[in-house]
Design an enzyme around this catalytic site. Structure first.
Site, short mmCIF file in Angstrom:
data_model
loop_
_atom_site.label_atom_id
_atom_site.label_comp_id
_atom_site.label_asym_id
_atom_site.label_seq_id
_atom_site.Cartn_x
_atom_site.Cartn_y
_atom_site.Cartn_z
N GLU A 78 0.84 -1.19 0.00
CA GLU A 78 0.00 0.00 0.00
C GLU A 78 0.89 1.26 0.00
O GLU A 78 0.60 2.24 -0.69
CB GLU A 78 -0.92 -0.02 1.23
CG GLU A 78 -1.87 1.13 1.37
CD GLU A 78 -2.88 1.25 0.23
OE1 GLU A 78 -3.04 0.27 -0.52
OE2 GLU A 78 -3.47 2.33 0.10
N GLU A 83 20.45 -14.67 -5.75
CA GLU A 83 20.37 -14.80 -4.28
C GLU A 83 18.94 -14.55 -3.82
O GLU A 83 18.13 -14.04 -4.58
CB GLU A 83 21.27 -13.75 -3.62
CG GLU A 83 22.72 -13.90 -3.99
CD GLU A 83 23.53 -12.64 -3.68
OE1 GLU A 83 23.10 -11.83 -2.85
OE2 GLU A 83 24.60 -12.50 -4.28
N LYS A 109 16.28 -12.40 -1.59
CA LYS A 109 16.20 -11.04 -1.06
C LYS A 109 15.63 -11.14 0.35
O LYS A 109 14.43 -11.31 0.54
CB LYS A 109 15.34 -10.14 -1.94
CG LYS A 109 15.36 -8.70 -1.46
CD LYS A 109 14.76 -7.77 -2.48
CE LYS A 109 14.97 -6.31 -2.08
NZ LYS A 109 14.29 -5.95 -0.82
N LYS A 122 22.48 -10.54 -9.71
CA LYS A 122 23.65 -9.66 -9.83
C LYS A 122 24.54 -10.19 -10.95
O LYS A 122 24.76 -11.41 -11.03
CB LYS A 122 24.47 -9.67 -8.53
CG LYS A 122 23.69 -9.18 -7.32
CD LYS A 122 24.44 -9.38 -6.02
CE LYS A 122 23.58 -8.94 -4.83
NZ LYS A 122 24.16 -9.28 -3.53
N LYS A 136 10.62 -9.19 -7.34
CA LYS A 136 9.71 -9.43 -6.21
C LYS A 136 8.84 -10.67 -6.36
O LYS A 136 8.67 -11.19 -7.46
CB LYS A 136 8.78 -8.22 -6.10
CG LYS A 136 9.46 -6.97 -5.59
CD LYS A 136 9.30 -6.88 -4.12
CE LYS A 136 9.49 -5.45 -3.63
NZ LYS A 136 9.09 -5.27 -2.27
N CYS A 138 -18.56 -31.58 24.54
CA CYS A 138 -18.63 -30.57 23.47
C CYS A 138 -18.26 -31.22 22.13
O CYS A 138 -17.16 -31.74 21.97
CB CYS A 138 -17.68 -29.42 23.78
SG CYS A 138 -17.59 -28.20 22.45
S1 IVH Z 1 22.71 -6.26 -2.61
C1 IVH Z 1 24.62 -2.68 -4.38
N1 IVH Z 1 21.69 -8.58 -1.94
O1 IVH Z 1 17.62 -5.17 -0.24
C2 IVH Z 1 23.68 -3.73 -4.01
N2 IVH Z 1 20.66 -6.62 -1.08
O2 IVH Z 1 17.61 -2.21 -1.94
C3 IVH Z 1 23.39 -3.70 -2.57
N3 IVH Z 1 18.77 -7.08 0.42
O3 IVH Z 1 18.33 -2.72 1.79
C4 IVH Z 1 22.38 -4.64 -2.06
N4 IVH Z 1 18.84 -9.28 0.29
O4 IVH Z 1 19.49 -4.78 2.57
C5 IVH Z 1 21.58 -7.25 -1.82
N5 IVH Z 1 20.89 -10.72 -1.43
C6 IVH Z 1 20.82 -9.40 -1.30
C7 IVH Z 1 19.84 -8.79 -0.49
C8 IVH Z 1 19.78 -7.39 -0.42
C9 IVH Z 1 18.22 -8.25 0.83
C10 IVH Z 1 18.29 -5.75 0.82
C11 IVH Z 1 19.35 -4.78 1.20
C12 IVH Z 1 18.87 -3.45 0.73
C13 IVH Z 1 17.79 -3.79 -0.22
C14 IVH Z 1 18.18 -3.38 -1.59
#
Ligand code: IVH
Length: 493
Positions: free
Chosen positions: A37, A121, A123, A311, A335, A458
């Site tokens: 939201e 990876e 997130k 990446k 996402k 019950c």
């Molecule tokens: S890399 C330059 N890898 O997502 C790249 N971030 O906006 C730096 N996050 O607040 C981030 N899992 O804390 C990276 N496997 C992952 C991640 C990750 C979670 C978070 C990170 C940051 C946000 C990215």
């Protein structure tokens, strides 16, 4: 052309709303609306400002990198800024293919050129932290803050057992100065246990205590807790995913490994926790497969993720691609459907469990959350329903993560209609009787839950007891069969 007053008023209203919710999220760790939201409001303001650029004032929330250093912690200047990554909100395969296509375009690759290799990876849904190791010893831990300046949270981070206070580098490969970037998070089971403990405390009269909305807020709150003793009691975990400032790699290049995946391997070899799901894939098809595989796994993971991260694996190629404003061109977050959504609570039912426990259950306007449609969510107990002030007709935030029962986490008060129901009162609602067998209900001193006193009289308790018994018998029969087989086998040989 002057901006129409209605548009101006709309922008102003959106700004105030966003500022309010940003403060709830970033400063208080107590959001009132789901992330999805908040993102919607933010995009609405961005769209409005794109159509009317004169509205884009320097104080607009869209012009600010969110997350500011809190009072009470010493500021830490990040030698290498802590960046964020661009988010791909198209949760379909197209999001991954689009990223690969963009990378190839920017690198000037043709269809004949080989596929790009990516490090994929999870997130993690927590709080970004930078750990600074000097001569292998943890000397400082800092939050991201605004990316340039964070907060010194070393004391709190030291309480996380998974984080090595000294790196294991017997072969001496660990650089004398190493900043490790990663995510502090809370496992789902730890979060559930923490909230259960909090609910018990509240029921026992500790009214200043609170339950936490989700593991991310619980983790963020713990890291920025001014009292390290309190932080130490919050069960936190950590995953490393990258580097900050580094000096003195001992390899021939002086730059460290050539790929990001090898960096992760090095971090793991020094004793830092690195999630085992990371994988190197080739091209857009590889990204799509990873996204799909992890989506299938998502519910069974012990922690929340809100997506995956791709990446470019080759670090020299990363450098070539560089950055746009504060985001690297070589990475993207892809996402998954959100695990929290808003919906309307139509009614509150009361269910009778195996031991007679009475649980208030929210009947919801069906909502798609965490990948499925949810129409029931637990309110845990009367105390909890009252504390959250959940009423029929309210708009609520529902959370469904993992295989945990969906729950109502909070009410969106700004959406409360005038016709909203009365505060929830279990005893009054039931006129003091079990909704199934009409036996009196009771609550023991110091207990949170009301129970039906009907026992096996019950029908609801009988049904659950039978199911419970049958499932236990099933286990017993299996154990018995195994024992018999084993004894037959040993006696016969
Ligand atoms: S890399 C330059 N890898 O997502 C790249 N971030 O906006 C730096 N996050 O607040 C981030 N899992 O804390 C990276 N496997 C992952 C991640 C990750 C979670 C978070 C990170 C940051 C946000 C990215």
């Amino acid at each position: 052309m002057p901006t129409p007053p209605t548009v101006q008023a709309q922008a102003q209203a959106l700004r105030e709303l966003i500022e309010h919710h940003a403060r709830r999220y970033y400063a208080l760790d107590a959001p009132e609306i789901p992330d999805a939201e908040y993102d919607r409001l933010f995009r609405a303001l961005q769209d409005l400002e794109a159509a009317h650029p004169e509205l884009r004032t320097p104080d607009s929330p869209t012009q600010r990198v969110l997350g500011q250093a809190l009072q009470g912690f010493a500021p830490v200047a990040h030698a290498v800024p802590m960046l964020s990554i661009r988010t791909e909100t198209d949760t379909s395969d197209a999001g991954a293919l689009e990223f690969d296509a963009r990378i190839r375009r920017e690198l000037g690759l043709s269809v004949q050129d080989p596929p790009v290799r990516y490090s994929c990876e999870l997130k993690f849904d927590g709080l970004a932290i930078s750990l600074r190791y000097e001569q292998g010893v943890l000397v400082q831990a800092a939050t991201r803050g605004d990316g340039e300046t964070g907060e010194d949270v070393t004391q709190n981070i030291r309480t996380i057992r998974q984080i090595p206070l000294r790196l294991q580098s017997r072969d001496g490969t660990c650089p004398p100065l190493l900043e490790v970037r990663g995510e502090v998070y809370m496992r789902r089971d730890d979060f559930e246990a923490l909230n259960e403990r909090q609910r018990t405390l509240i029921a026992a009269g500790h009214r200043q205590e609170k339950t936490f909305v989700n593991p991310r807020n619980a983790a963020a709150g713990a890291v920025r807790q001014l009292d390290p003793a309190i932080a130490a009691r919050r069960p936190l975990s950590f995953f490393a995913y990258g580097l900050g400032q580094v000096q003195g790699w001992a390899d021939p290049t002086g730059q460290g490994p050539a790929t990001h995946s090898a960096v992760l391997q090095a971090l793991a070899s020094w004793g830092l926790p690195v999630d085992a799901h990371h994988r190197v894939v080739e091209g857009g098809a590889g990204l799509v497969a990873f996204h799909q595989d992890i989506e299938r796994l998502r519910d069974r993971l012990p922690f929340d993720i809100d997506g995956v991260v791709y990446k470019v694996d080759d670090r020299a190629t990363q450098d070539r691609l560089g950055f746009v404003t504060r985001e690297p061109r070589w990475a993207v977050a892809h996402k998954y459907p959100a695990q929290e959504q808003m919906t309307v609570l139509r009614a509150i039912d009361i269910q009778v469990g195996r031991t007679g426990k009475l649980t208030p259950v929210a009947k919801l306007e069906p909502v798609f959350v965490g990948g499925t449609t949810v129409s029931n969510a637990t309110l845990h107990n009367e105390e909890e329903a009252r504390r959250k002030d959940v009423r029929e007709g309210d708009t609520v935030i529902v959370r469904r993560a993992g295989d945990v029962i969906p729950e109502v986490v909070s009410v969106v008060l700004e959406r409360r209609p005038a016709s909203v129901g009365a505060p929830f009162d279990l005893v009054q609602r039931l006129s003091g009787r079990c909704p199934v067998c009409a036996s009196p209900i009771a609550r023991e001193e110091g207990e949170v839950d009301w129970r039906c006193t009907g026992g096996l009289y019950c029908p609801a308790q009988r049904k659950h007891a039978l199911l419970h018994f049958a499932s236990r018998r099933a286990v017993d029969i299996e154990a018995w069969a195994t024992r018999s087989w084993n004894s037959w086998w040993t006696s016969g040989s």
